[in-house]
Design a protein around this motif. Structure first.
Motif, PDB file in Angstrom:
ATOM      1  N   ASP A   1       4.398  -4.675 -12.134  1.00  0.00           N
ATOM      2  CA  ASP A   1       5.041  -6.091 -11.362  1.00  0.00           C
ATOM      3  C   ASP A   1       5.448  -5.889 -10.109  1.00  0.00           C
ATOM      4  OD1 ASP A   1       7.258  -4.404 -11.963  1.00  0.00           O
ATOM      5  OD2 ASP A   1       8.347  -5.886 -12.907  1.00  0.00           O
ATOM      6  N   GLU A   2       5.246  -4.662  -9.810  1.00  0.00           N
ATOM      7  CA  GLU A   2       5.656  -4.442  -8.405  1.00  0.00           C
ATOM      8  C   GLU A   2       4.605  -5.094  -7.360  1.00  0.00           C
ATOM      9  OE1 GLU A   2       5.211  -0.474  -5.236  1.00  0.00           O
ATOM     10  OE2 GLU A   2       5.527  -0.325  -7.380  1.00  0.00           O
ATOM     11  N   LEU A   3       5.354  -5.990  -6.464  1.00  0.00           N
ATOM     12  CA  LEU A   3       4.502  -6.735  -5.453  1.00  0.00           C
ATOM     13  C   LEU A   3       3.775  -5.998  -4.297  1.00  0.00           C
ATOM     14  CD1 LEU A   3       6.202 -10.134  -5.297  1.00  0.00           C
ATOM     15  CD2 LEU A   3       4.300  -9.572  -6.429  1.00  0.00           C
ATOM     16  N   PRO A   4       2.649  -6.015  -3.967  1.00  0.00           N
ATOM     17  CA  PRO A   4       2.174  -5.209  -2.877  1.00  0.00           C
ATOM     18  C   PRO A   4       2.958  -5.812  -1.490  1.00  0.00           C
ATOM     19  CG  PRO A   4       0.552  -7.047  -3.145  1.00  0.00           C
ATOM     20  CD  PRO A   4       1.679  -7.102  -4.243  1.00  0.00           C
ATOM     21  N   VAL A   5       2.941  -4.860  -0.491  1.00  0.00           N
ATOM     22  CA  VAL A   5       3.849  -5.075   0.782  1.00  0.00           C
ATOM     23  C   VAL A   5       2.812  -4.979   1.966  1.00  0.00           C
ATOM     24  CG1 VAL A   5       5.772  -4.218   1.936  1.00  0.00           C
ATOM     25  CG2 VAL A   5       6.139  -4.519  -0.163  1.00  0.00           C
ATOM     26  N   LEU A   6       2.817  -5.944   3.023  1.00  0.00           N
ATOM     27  CA  LEU A   6       2.156  -5.651   4.220  1.00  0.00           C
ATOM     28  C   LEU A   6       3.191  -4.835   5.064  1.00  0.00           C
ATOM     29  CD1 LEU A   6      -0.499  -6.821   5.319  1.00  0.00           C
ATOM     30  CD2 LEU A   6       0.885  -8.646   6.169  1.00  0.00           C
ATOM     31  N   ASN A   7       2.642  -3.553   5.312  1.00  0.00           N
ATOM     32  CA  ASN A   7       3.224  -2.690   5.991  1.00  0.00           C
ATOM     33  C   ASN A   7       2.778  -2.491   7.444  1.00  0.00           C
ATOM     34  OD1 ASN A   7       4.891  -1.710   3.999  1.00  0.00           O
ATOM     35  ND2 ASN A   7       3.562  -0.239   3.344  1.00  0.00           N
ATOM     36  N   ASP A   8       3.590  -2.052   8.458  1.00  0.00           N
ATOM     37  CA  ASP A   8       3.133  -1.759   9.686  1.00  0.00           C
ATOM     38  C   ASP A   8       3.247  -0.134   9.772  1.00  0.00           C
ATOM     39  OD1 ASP A   8       2.996  -4.210  10.896  1.00  0.00           O
ATOM     40  OD2 ASP A   8       5.292  -4.550  11.361  1.00  0.00           O
ATOM     41  N   ALA A   9       2.217   0.286   9.285  1.00  0.00           N
ATOM     42  CA  ALA A   9       2.126   1.889   9.176  1.00  0.00           C
ATOM     43  C   ALA A   9       2.282   2.502  10.780  1.00  0.00           C
ATOM     44  CB  ALA A   9       0.757   2.467   8.757  1.00  0.00           C
ATOM     45  N   GLU A  10       2.808   3.696  10.804  1.00  0.00           N
ATOM     46  CA  GLU A  10       2.732   4.222  12.096  1.00  0.00           C
ATOM     47  C   GLU A  10       1.445   5.055  12.326  1.00  0.00           C
ATOM     48  OE1 GLU A  10       5.409   4.543  14.309  1.00  0.00           O
ATOM     49  OE2 GLU A  10       6.608   3.127  13.064  1.00  0.00           O
ATOM     50  N   GLU A  11       1.243   5.251  13.595  1.00  0.00           N
ATOM     51  CA  GLU A  11      -0.094   5.705  14.199  1.00  0.00           C
ATOM     52  C   GLU A  11      -0.490   7.073  13.257  1.00  0.00           C
ATOM     53  OE1 GLU A  11      -1.499   7.441  18.200  1.00  0.00           O
ATOM     54  OE2 GLU A  11      -0.706   5.365  18.362  1.00  0.00           O
ATOM     55  N   ASP A  12       0.562   7.857  12.859  1.00  0.00           N
ATOM     56  CA  ASP A  12       0.359   9.160  12.389  1.00  0.00           C
ATOM     57  C   ASP A  12       0.215   9.164  10.776  1.00  0.00           C
ATOM     58  OD1 ASP A  12       2.879   8.829  12.389  1.00  0.00           O
ATOM     59  OD2 ASP A  12       3.370  10.982  12.771  1.00  0.00           O
TER      60      ASP A  12
END
Length: 157
Positions: free
Chosen positions: A97-108
């Motif tokens: 039931d965990e919703l997906p999250v739109l992340n801002d991933a770091e470059e590394d």
């Protein structure tokens, strides 16, 4: 044979189904298996080129996220493809039931960019929840040039 009866000059061919559904084990190999099933289905629907490549990438990300989200809580993920009215819909169902999250991933960072790709490539995407999990879906608009033609309902003998 009656004198009025004539042999048919055309025969009906069965229409290609507009949906396909699969279940894959919830493990690291499922993404590749799902992509192969999608490639077979896209060939049947005569979808090729950039839309086919984008669909494979979208499906890969959605399946990978589903497998990671349920992390051994369920033995499989469900995958469904639908083709109608110039739109290809990809759905992946998992028991989390965990919703997906739109992340801002770091470059590394090695992970965290999957939904960014989905958001960039898909015409639309979303999540449908139910009492036992969720279905994450993405849609692609497929122009007629990318899907040359559906098999005709009539063909010569």
């Amino acid at each position: 044979m009656s004198t009025r009866a004539r042999p048919a000059t055309t025969r009906l061919t069965p229409a290609q189904p507009s949906t396909a559904a699969y279940h894959f084990p919830s493990d690291g190999r499922s993404s590749g298996r799902a992509r192969e099933a999608l490639r077979r289905q896209l060939r049947m629907w005569c979808i090729a080129g950039e839309p086919a490549c984008s669909a494979e990438l979208l499906l890969s990300e959605l399946v990978t996220n589903a497998v990671q989200a349920q992390a051994s809580t369920a033995p499989e993920v469900g995958v469904r493809f639908a083709w109608a009215d110039g739109r290809l819909r990809l759905e992946v169902r998992d028991a989390s039931d965990e919703l997906p999250v739109l992340n801002d991933a770091e470059e590394d960072e090695e992970c965290g960019r999957g939904l960014v790709l989905v958001d960039a490539l898909a015409s639309g995407w979303g999540v449908d929840r139910d009492g036992t999990g969720k279905t994450v879906w993405a849609e692609l608009a497929v122009c007629e040039a990318s899907a040359p033609s559906r098999p005709s309902a009539l063909r010569s003998p």
